[in-house]
Design an enzyme around this catalytic site. Structure first.
Site, PDB file in Angstrom:
ATOM      1  CB  CYS A 114      -0.491   2.426   4.172  1.00  0.00           C
ATOM      2  SG  CYS A 114      -1.912   1.823   3.598  1.00  0.00           S
ATOM      3  CG  ASP A 115       3.176   1.245   4.441  1.00  0.00           C
ATOM      4  OD1 ASP A 115       2.873   1.657   5.599  1.00  0.00           O
ATOM      5  OD2 ASP A 115       3.068   0.101   4.044  1.00  0.00           O
TER       6      ASP A 115
ATOM      7  CB  CYS B  55      -0.831  -0.056   1.289  1.00  0.00           C
ATOM      8  SG  CYS B  55      -2.099   1.399   1.460  1.00  0.00           S
TER       9      CYS B  55
END
Ligand code: NAP
Length: 309
Positions: free
Chosen positions: A135-136, A132
């Site tokens: 997200c990261d 992701c």
């Protein structure tokens, strides 16, 4: 007899639990084998509104759980729903071998990232391998480093474009010689000077398990058979998702890829069965959209139960 059984403990499930608990329905949430869902596999969540400094994925899920329990939600921890019978009401769920009658059900079973299944992928997950970018991607280990995205669909394109904000270059490794993404996304991706497509290529391993961090990928050109190593600090796998909906096949309407088709928001084709989150969402798959869908399913279940009393 349970008023509402919620299957799944990701953002959608816990939010549905919060809403139905606050409606005094004493919902029962069955967590599944991975309590907290996909968010527990990531590190810092920086795009969930209300957390200006970001929030650890596990912490966010624990907070949601505590919030639901505070209002009276019951939790069947680490339990798995093995079978459902939605053919008559009350519904029957088989949980850890025991039958559980329920007036209504909220399906919030989520989706899992499809994995490459190559050496190094599991060992280096969250140490440079991620599923992701949203997200990261902004993590310091990826800043100004060469990054790799694997896949050729809309998700891979989205991830690659997003990652150009952080990486020095973004290699997009795809097993064919053209993208399967939508036309607009394909054009945008190929026009981005920081994205370098690596066509006809498969990843055979992620390096370097011995160093406990990502230093590159072992790749092979499927047309020439030639193998090589591509240096990078991050591997973003975007080869699709698999909704966790096998349990409901043939009973709940779903598309050809297994995503449940919601009816009028959070309902399903079976009256009294509602759905929320990634198991019914192939487009957004964000924590906040799952939470929003959980809220909708909770309200729908409450209204449906009230209408039957
Ligand atoms: P997808 O369209 O199924 O694409 C998956 C990609 O991964 C394909 O290019 C596929 O290769 C590749 N792949 C699959 N298994 C692989 C493996 N084992 N090894 C290497 N490569 C593999 O999945 P998605 O991109 O997640 O999109 C899913 C759906 O959501 C689509 O309908 C998409 O349009 C939609 N979506 C929309 C948006 C948007 O509109 N903004 C954003 C994201 C997703 P092949 O091409 O060879 O099959």
């Amino acid at each position: 007899m349970e008023n509402v059984v919620i299957i799944g403990s990701g953002c959608a499930g816990w939010t549905a639990a919060i809403y139905t608990a606050r409606a005094n329905l004493k919902p029962l949430l069955v967590t599944g084998a991975q309590p907290g869902g996909l968010l527990t596999t990531t590190t810092v969540v920086e795009n969930f509104p209300g957390f200006s400094k970001g929030v650890d994925g596990n912490t966010l899920m624990m907070e949601m759980q505590e919030q639901a329990v505070r209002f009276g939600a019951q939790v069947q921890y680490m339990s798995v729903v093995e079978r459902v019978d939605f053919s008559r009401r009350p519904f029957t769920l088989t949980v850890d071998g025991r039958e559980l009658p329920a007036k209504s059900v909220i399906i919030a079973t989520g989706a899992g990232h499809r994995r490459l299944g190559v050496r190094g992928e599991g060992e280096l997950e969250n140490k440079g391998v991620t599923y992701c970018a949203t997200c990261d991607g902004a993590l310091p280990i990826f800043r100004d480093q060469p990054l790799t995205v694997i896949g050729g669909g809309d998700s891979a394109c989205e991830e690659a474009n997003y990652l150009t904000r952080f990486g020095s270059v973004v290699y997009m490794i795809h097993r064919r010689d053209r993208l399967r993404a939508s036309r607009v996304m394909t054009e945008r991706t190929l026009a981005n000077p920081k994205i370098k497509p690596v066509w006809d290529t498969v990843v055979e391993g992620v390096l370097d398990v011995c160093q406990d961090k990502v230093t590159g990928v072992k790749i092979r050109n499927v047309k020439t058979g030639e193998g090589s190593t591509l240096a990078c600090a991050g591997v973003f796998v975007a080869i699709g998702h698999e909704p966790n909906t096998r349990l409901f096949k043939g009973v709940i309407d779903m598309d050809e890829t297994g995503f449940i088709i919601p009816v009028k928001g959070a309902r399903t084709n079976v009256e009294g069965v509602f759905v929320a989150g990634d198991c019914a969402d192939s487009a957004y798959r964000q924590a906040i959209t799952a939470a929003g869908a959980g809220c909708m399913a909770g309200i729908e279940a409450e209204r449906w139960l009230a209408g039957r009393e």
